[in-house]
Design an enzyme around this catalytic site. Structure first.
Site, mmCIF file in Angstrom:
data_model
loop_
_atom_site.group_PDB
_atom_site.id
_atom_site.type_symbol
_atom_site.label_atom_id
_atom_site.label_comp_id
_atom_site.label_asym_id
_atom_site.label_seq_id
_atom_site.Cartn_x
_atom_site.Cartn_y
_atom_site.Cartn_z
ATOM 1 N N TYR A 8 0.838 -1.217 0.000
ATOM 2 C CA TYR A 8 0.000 0.000 0.000
ATOM 3 C C TYR A 8 0.871 1.265 0.000
ATOM 4 C CZ TYR A 8 -3.968 2.920 1.652
ATOM 5 O OH TYR A 8 -4.946 3.874 1.814
ATOM 6 N N ALA A 9 1.923 1.259 0.822
ATOM 7 C CA ALA A 9 2.812 2.427 0.887
ATOM 8 C C ALA A 9 3.483 2.659 -0.462
ATOM 9 C CB ALA A 9 3.861 2.228 1.978
ATOM 10 N N ALA A 30 2.342 1.736 -3.405
ATOM 11 C CA ALA A 30 1.329 2.204 -4.354
ATOM 12 C C ALA A 30 1.008 3.679 -4.122
ATOM 13 C CB ALA A 30 0.055 1.360 -4.220
HETATM 14 P P1 NDP Z 1 -13.508 2.114 1.320
HETATM 15 O O1 NDP Z 1 -12.948 0.726 1.376
HETATM 16 O O2 NDP Z 1 -14.493 2.522 2.343
HETATM 17 O O3 NDP Z 1 -14.143 2.382 -0.126
HETATM 18 C C1 NDP Z 1 -13.425 2.083 -1.287
HETATM 19 C C2 NDP Z 1 -14.415 1.793 -2.396
HETATM 20 O O4 NDP Z 1 -13.653 1.457 -3.570
HETATM 21 C C3 NDP Z 1 -15.324 0.580 -2.090
HETATM 22 O O5 NDP Z 1 -16.661 0.880 -2.427
HETATM 23 C C4 NDP Z 1 -14.743 -0.494 -2.987
HETATM 24 O O6 NDP Z 1 -15.704 -1.460 -3.406
HETATM 25 C C5 NDP Z 1 -14.266 0.327 -4.175
HETATM 26 N N1 NDP Z 1 -13.326 -0.422 -5.001
HETATM 27 C C6 NDP Z 1 -12.360 -1.280 -4.588
HETATM 28 N N2 NDP Z 1 -11.742 -1.830 -5.639
HETATM 29 C C7 NDP Z 1 -12.333 -1.328 -6.747
HETATM 30 C C8 NDP Z 1 -12.160 -1.534 -8.132
HETATM 31 N N3 NDP Z 1 -11.236 -2.380 -8.607
HETATM 32 N N4 NDP Z 1 -12.950 -0.848 -8.999
HETATM 33 C C9 NDP Z 1 -13.898 0.008 -8.549
HETATM 34 N N5 NDP Z 1 -14.119 0.240 -7.250
HETATM 35 C C10 NDP Z 1 -13.351 -0.427 -6.347
HETATM 36 O O7 NDP Z 1 -12.237 3.098 1.311
HETATM 37 P P2 NDP Z 1 -12.039 4.567 1.920
HETATM 38 O O8 NDP Z 1 -13.207 5.410 1.625
HETATM 39 O O9 NDP Z 1 -11.527 4.424 3.295
HETATM 40 O O10 NDP Z 1 -10.791 5.041 1.028
HETATM 41 C C11 NDP Z 1 -10.933 5.692 -0.224
HETATM 42 C C12 NDP Z 1 -9.556 6.016 -0.761
HETATM 43 O O11 NDP Z 1 -8.836 6.794 0.193
HETATM 44 C C13 NDP Z 1 -8.697 4.785 -1.046
HETATM 45 O O12 NDP Z 1 -7.901 5.006 -2.168
HETATM 46 C C14 NDP Z 1 -7.842 4.683 0.201
HETATM 47 O O13 NDP Z 1 -6.647 4.000 -0.053
HETATM 48 C C15 NDP Z 1 -7.608 6.163 0.502
HETATM 49 N N6 NDP Z 1 -7.250 6.429 1.882
HETATM 50 C C16 NDP Z 1 -8.080 6.048 2.923
HETATM 51 C C17 NDP Z 1 -7.711 6.308 4.227
HETATM 52 C C18 NDP Z 1 -8.554 5.918 5.388
HETATM 53 O O14 NDP Z 1 -8.092 6.094 6.534
HETATM 54 N N7 NDP Z 1 -9.771 5.418 5.222
HETATM 55 C C19 NDP Z 1 -6.429 6.994 4.536
HETATM 56 C C20 NDP Z 1 -5.668 7.352 3.381
HETATM 57 C C21 NDP Z 1 -6.075 7.071 2.108
HETATM 58 P P3 NDP Z 1 -15.809 -2.833 -2.579
HETATM 59 O O15 NDP Z 1 -16.215 -2.453 -1.172
HETATM 60 O O16 NDP Z 1 -16.872 -3.599 -3.322
HETATM 61 O O17 NDP Z 1 -14.461 -3.479 -2.618
#
Ligand code: NDP
Length: 252
Positions: A154-155, A157
């Site tokens: 993850y880091a 990426a």
């Molecule tokens: P969530 O897991 O709550 O939501 C992520 C969403 O992305 C889910 O609905 C998931 O669907 C969807 N998703 C996953 N894989 C795919 C794919 N291949 N194609 C389309 N959609 C996909 O994540 P967050 O809201 O917590 O995070 C959002 C972003 O922020 C991410 O990039 C995360 O890395 C980043 N982030 C989050 C932090 C945190 O503390 N929460 C901190 C720093 C960064 P499904 O559930 O069906 O897999």
């Protein structure tokens, strides 16, 4: 505020968490929002909620790791909603493990979903943005880009996202397209709740632990990340490009 009146925004991973909050925020400020997630049944309620609140939205299912599906979906959004002005690359996953225990498929899944997906989405979107001589791209990085135990995939990426962002700002700037990244700290979402469970905490206790290490003494809510994404996607940030903005409550 109607900073996005007449604009069309795509938000990936928008069925929940930061993506859903961002879709709601952009729509509340006037954008027509393409709510994209893996599963249409999970994207649809967010689009319906926006429409019920008086906004414009349409749900799409798309796996952002699939380049052909991304191109097809972005083209459909432009055909359905009329243009593509804002792209928020938010979809992401974690598969945490220490290096010596991490199978290659966990490395690959995280790199593909968090980084390669942005290559696909930016490539598909730039075609429309360059033609229009207008675009705002915001990519989700993370504080973990600076290093985080158990998150080598993850880091890597999320650090890659920062390099992609800086480079696309250079390549796309001449076409009036800005590209920036947001790097949140701990945000209370399903992603961090799953992490809590995996390490044997309740989400509440895990948040308390994270809050103690944060100068603001609390974790973030998704809306507090969405508001920063909205700033970078708006013309308030029209001369900001190639930046990564840490949104982490003051943690160093
Ligand atoms: P969530 O897991 O709550 O939501 C992520 C969403 O992305 C889910 O609905 C998931 O669907 C969807 N998703 C996953 N894989 C795919 C794919 N291949 N194609 C389309 N959609 C996909 O994540 P967050 O809201 O917590 O995070 C959002 C972003 O922020 C991410 O990039 C995360 O890395 C980043 N982030 C989050 C932090 C945190 O503390 N929460 C901190 C720093 C960064 P499904 O559930 O069906 O897999």
């Amino acid at each position: 505020m109607d900073r996005f009146a007449g604009r069309v925004a795509v938000v990936t991973g928008a069925a929940q968490g930061i993506g859903a909050a961002t879709a709601r925020r952009l729509a509340a400020e006037g954008a027509a929002v393409a709510v994209i997630d893996l599963d249409l049944d999970r994207a649809e309620p967010v689009a319906q909620e926006i429409i019920a609140a008086g906004g414009a939205a349409k749900a799409y299912s798309c796996d952002v790791t699939d380049g052909a599906a991304v191109t097809d979906t972005i083209d459909r959004v432009v055909a359905d909603l009329g243009s593509l002005d804002v792209l928020v690359n938010n979809a992401g996953i974690t598969r945490d493990n220490l290096l010596f225990k991490m199978p290659a498929d966990e490395w690959n899944a995280v790199l593909t979903t968090n980084l390669t997906s942005m290559f696909h989405c930016c490539q598909a979107a730039q075609k429309h943005m360059v033609g229009a001589r207008y675009g705002r791209i915001v990519n989700l990085s993370s504080r973990s880009a600076l290093g985080n135990r158990g998150q080598v995939n993850y880091a890597a990426a999320k650090a890659g996202v920062q390099g992609l962002t800086a480079t696309l700002a250079i390549e796309l700037g001449p076409f009036n397209i800005t590209v920036n990244a947001v790097a949140p700290g701990y945000v209370a979402t399903a992603m961090t709740a799953a992490t809590a469970q995996r390490v044997g905490f309740t989400p509440e206790d895990h948040q308390k632990w994270a809050a103690e290490q944060t100068p603001l003494r609390r974790v973030a809510q998704p809306e507090e990340i969405a508001s920063v994404i909205a700033f970078l996607a708006s013309d308030d940030a029209s001369f900001v490009s190639g930046q990564t903005l840490y949104v982490n409550g003051g943690a160093r």
